[in-house]
Design a protein around this motif. Structure first.
Motif, PDB file in Angstrom:
ATOM      1  N   ASN A  98      50.929  12.996  85.385  1.00  0.00           N
ATOM      2  CA  ASN A  98      51.578  12.863  84.079  1.00  0.00           C
ATOM      3  C   ASN A  98      53.035  12.454  84.286  1.00  0.00           C
ATOM      4  N   LEU A  99      53.355  11.197  84.010  1.00  0.00           N
ATOM      5  CA  LEU A  99      54.711  10.696  84.258  1.00  0.00           C
ATOM      6  C   LEU A  99      55.779  11.435  83.453  1.00  0.00           C
ATOM      7  N   ALA A 100      55.426  11.933  82.280  1.00  0.00           N
ATOM      8  CA  ALA A 100      56.404  12.685  81.487  1.00  0.00           C
ATOM      9  C   ALA A 100      56.818  13.959  82.218  1.00  0.00           C
ATOM     10  N   SER A 101      55.882  14.640  82.842  1.00  0.00           N
ATOM     11  CA  SER A 101      56.234  15.868  83.561  1.00  0.00           C
ATOM     12  C   SER A 101      57.039  15.538  84.808  1.00  0.00           C
ATOM     13  N   VAL A 102      56.765  14.414  85.449  1.00  0.00           N
ATOM     14  CA  VAL A 102      57.546  13.992  86.611  1.00  0.00           C
ATOM     15  C   VAL A 102      58.982  13.690  86.197  1.00  0.00           C
ATOM     16  N   ALA A 103      59.169  13.047  85.047  1.00  0.00           N
ATOM     17  CA  ALA A 103      60.512  12.711  84.574  1.00  0.00           C
ATOM     18  C   ALA A 103      61.355  13.955  84.321  1.00  0.00           C
ATOM     19  N   VAL A 104      60.724  15.033  83.868  1.00  0.00           N
ATOM     20  CA  VAL A 104      61.456  16.279  83.610  1.00  0.00           C
ATOM     21  C   VAL A 104      61.948  16.898  84.919  1.00  0.00           C
ATOM     22  N   VAL A 105      61.148  16.819  85.961  1.00  0.00           N
ATOM     23  CA  VAL A 105      61.491  17.444  87.234  1.00  0.00           C
ATOM     24  C   VAL A 105      62.360  16.536  88.108  1.00  0.00           C
ATOM     25  N   THR A 106      62.417  15.250  87.807  1.00  0.00           N
ATOM     26  CA  THR A 106      63.144  14.305  88.651  1.00  0.00           C
ATOM     27  C   THR A 106      64.615  14.649  88.868  1.00  0.00           C
ATOM     28  N   PRO A 107      65.400  15.010  87.843  1.00  0.00           N
ATOM     29  CA  PRO A 107      66.815  15.316  88.134  1.00  0.00           C
ATOM     30  C   PRO A 107      67.005  16.418  89.178  1.00  0.00           C
ATOM     31  N   PRO A 108      66.313  17.571  89.091  1.00  0.00           N
ATOM     32  CA  PRO A 108      66.493  18.556  90.150  1.00  0.00           C
ATOM     33  C   PRO A 108      66.060  18.043  91.521  1.00  0.00           C
ATOM     34  N   ILE A 109      65.032  17.201  91.570  1.00  0.00           N
ATOM     35  CA  ILE A 109      64.573  16.686  92.858  1.00  0.00           C
ATOM     36  C   ILE A 109      65.631  15.791  93.481  1.00  0.00           C
ATOM     37  N   THR A 110      66.299  14.967  92.675  1.00  0.00           N
ATOM     38  CA  THR A 110      67.300  14.069  93.246  1.00  0.00           C
ATOM     39  C   THR A 110      68.524  14.839  93.743  1.00  0.00           C
ATOM     40  N   GLN A 111      68.711  16.074  93.286  1.00  0.00           N
ATOM     41  CA  GLN A 111      69.824  16.895  93.742  1.00  0.00           C
ATOM     42  C   GLN A 111      69.424  17.810  94.900  1.00  0.00           C
ATOM     43  N   ALA A 112      68.161  17.827  95.252  1.00  0.00           N
ATOM     44  CA  ALA A 112      67.669  18.761  96.263  1.00  0.00           C
ATOM     45  C   ALA A 112      68.038  18.293  97.666  1.00  0.00           C
ATOM     46  N   ARG A 113      68.337  19.260  98.521  1.00  0.00           N
ATOM     47  CA  ARG A 113      68.543  18.992  99.944  1.00  0.00           C
ATOM     48  C   ARG A 113      67.338  19.423 100.753  1.00  0.00           C
ATOM     49  N   LEU A 114      66.406  20.115 100.102  1.00  0.00           N
ATOM     50  CA  LEU A 114      65.245  20.645 100.799  1.00  0.00           C
ATOM     51  C   LEU A 114      64.052  20.594  99.857  1.00  0.00           C
ATOM     52  N   ILE A 115      62.976  19.957 100.283  1.00  0.00           N
ATOM     53  CA  ILE A 115      61.752  19.897  99.474  1.00  0.00           C
ATOM     54  C   ILE A 115      60.587  20.382 100.335  1.00  0.00           C
TER      55      ILE A 115
END
Length: 120
Positions: free
Chosen positions: A85-102
Motif C-alpha cells: 500500500n503506497l499510502a502507508s509507505v508514504a506515511v512512514v517514509t519521513p522517519p525512514i529517511t531520518q533513520a541511521r539504523l534500520i
C-alpha cells in the motif's frame, strides 16, 4: 564486550552493552513479536528513538506499551506499514529517511529445504 567474543550464548544486551544510541533514530519492521520486539526493546535500552513499523497496529500495542513503560514514552513510536500500500509507505517514509539504523525483523524464505532466514 568485544565483537570477537560474541557467540551462540551472547544476549542482545551483551551485544549492545557498549553502544550508545542516544539520539539515533531506528526503524524496526516486524516488531510486534519475537525477534523484532526484542530488537526494538534492546535498541530503546541503548537510547535509540525506535519506530516500529508493522501491518497490524493491534498486534503491536502491548509491545510498544511495555517498551515505553520501561525506557520512556518518547523512546518508541508505532507506524502502520503495508508495503503493498503506497499510502502507508508514504506515511512512514519521513522517519525512514531520518533513520541511521534500520532492522528488518521478519522471516525470509529461501530456496531449498524449508528454512527461515532472519535479516535481523
Amino acid at each position: 564486550m568485544k565483537a570477537n567474543s560474541f557467540g551462540p550464548t551472547t544476549t542482545a544486551e551483551q551485544a549492545i552493552s557498549d553502544v550508545d544510541l542516544l539520539g539515533v533514530r531506528a526503524i524496526v519492521t516486524g516488531g510486534s513479536s519475537g525477534i523484532g520486539a526484542e530488537t526494538a526493546r534492546v535498541l530503546a535500552s541503548a537510547g535509540a528513538q525506535v519506530t516500529v513499523a508493522v501491518r497490524s497496529l493491534a498486534a503491536l500495542r502491548n509491545v510498544a506499551k511495555a517498551i515505553g513503560a520501561r525506557y520512556g514514552e518518547n523512546t518508541v513510536r508505532v507506524a502502520a506499514l503495508d508495503l503493498a500500500n503506497l499510502a502507508s509507505v508514504a506515511v512512514v517514509t519521513p522517519p525512514i529517511t531520518q533513520a541511521r539504523l534500520i532492522a528488518s525483523c521478519r522471516p525470509r524464505l529461501r530456496p531449498g529445504p524449508p528454512m527461515a532466514e532472519w535479516t535481523c
